[in-house]
Write an enzyme that holds these catalytic residues in place. Sequence first.
Site, mmCIF file in Angstrom:
data_model
loop_
_atom_site.group_PDB
_atom_site.id
_atom_site.type_symbol
_atom_site.label_atom_id
_atom_site.label_comp_id
_atom_site.label_asym_id
_atom_site.label_seq_id
_atom_site.Cartn_x
_atom_site.Cartn_y
_atom_site.Cartn_z
ATOM 1 N N THR A 138 0.839 -1.193 0.000
ATOM 2 C CA THR A 138 0.000 0.000 0.000
ATOM 3 C C THR A 138 0.875 1.244 0.000
ATOM 4 O O THR A 138 1.882 1.310 0.708
ATOM 5 C CB THR A 138 -0.937 0.031 1.228
ATOM 6 O OG1 THR A 138 -1.888 -1.034 1.112
ATOM 7 C CG2 THR A 138 -1.698 1.338 1.313
ATOM 8 N N PHE A 150 1.121 5.201 0.822
ATOM 9 C CA PHE A 150 0.536 6.241 1.658
ATOM 10 C C PHE A 150 1.090 7.605 1.262
ATOM 11 O O PHE A 150 2.255 7.715 0.841
ATOM 12 C CB PHE A 150 0.870 6.006 3.136
ATOM 13 C CG PHE A 150 0.228 4.787 3.729
ATOM 14 C CD1 PHE A 150 -0.941 4.893 4.479
ATOM 15 C CD2 PHE A 150 0.796 3.526 3.576
ATOM 16 C CE1 PHE A 150 -1.532 3.767 5.042
ATOM 17 C CE2 PHE A 150 0.217 2.403 4.134
ATOM 18 C CZ PHE A 150 -0.954 2.523 4.868
#
Length: 281
Positions: A173, A175
């Site tokens: 992921t 960010f």
Amino acid sequence: MTTKRIAFQGELGANSHEACVAHFPDYEPVPHASFEDAFEAVKSGDCALGMIPVENSIAGRVADVHHLLPSSGLKIIGERFKPIHFQLMANPGVKLEDVRTAMSMPIALGQCRKLIRSLKLRTEGTGDTAGAAKLLSEHPDPTKAALAPALAARIYGLEILARDVEDEHNNTTRFLVMTADKAPAAPPADRSCVTSFVFRVRNLPAALYKGLGGFATNGVNMTKLESYMENGSWTATFFYAEVDGRPEDANVARAFEELQFFSEKFEILGVYPADPFRAQV
């Protein structure tokens, strides 16, 4: 108010919480129920920074965030990539063979299909991975287990029955680190940078094609281009884009000048160092 707080969306123990701890260990992570609340915490000054997920290598972009970014009034000052690992956890004393149901947010359940299938588990959706762990700690059930980050097991007193059970071990992921500072410090001169921006082209034939042509002719690498509807309109299409480099680089400046000629709206959301993780993929 303190300047040593960082906002994230989700419960304590979520992947966003782990990202805060890993990259900003001197900051107090502050959970928020929604992305809107996390953005507002930074905007109001309650938190100095925000750690906001924008895309996952398996599930794709976090749609809500792209709608919030342009209107948030916040600036992007960094990016962080986090490998995502899920642990199957249960109440103390529960054996793996006792588990009949796996609890987690639907995206996480979808990323752990192999384990769920092999154990013949039913699934139960929750709003958050760490929220599933919290729910299990508050309502113990020997037939249920949660799929959540390892940090959640420590926070909520659960025992890990199976580690790193995600189907794809390259699950990552990305960010963005957000600030309310309208003029944040420029990135170090010796760092490769990314520039994020949004734009809406004028209502002219081939305006998008012509506006983007400047990036090709000036040798600017555009690493992301995504479209989304603005305010539910079918005619006002907004674009979120990212390029390698800084606005003051001569080739980027020329490309931006050409894009703005064909655009009725253009805004730079942030200029920030590229995470070294990019070089690993």
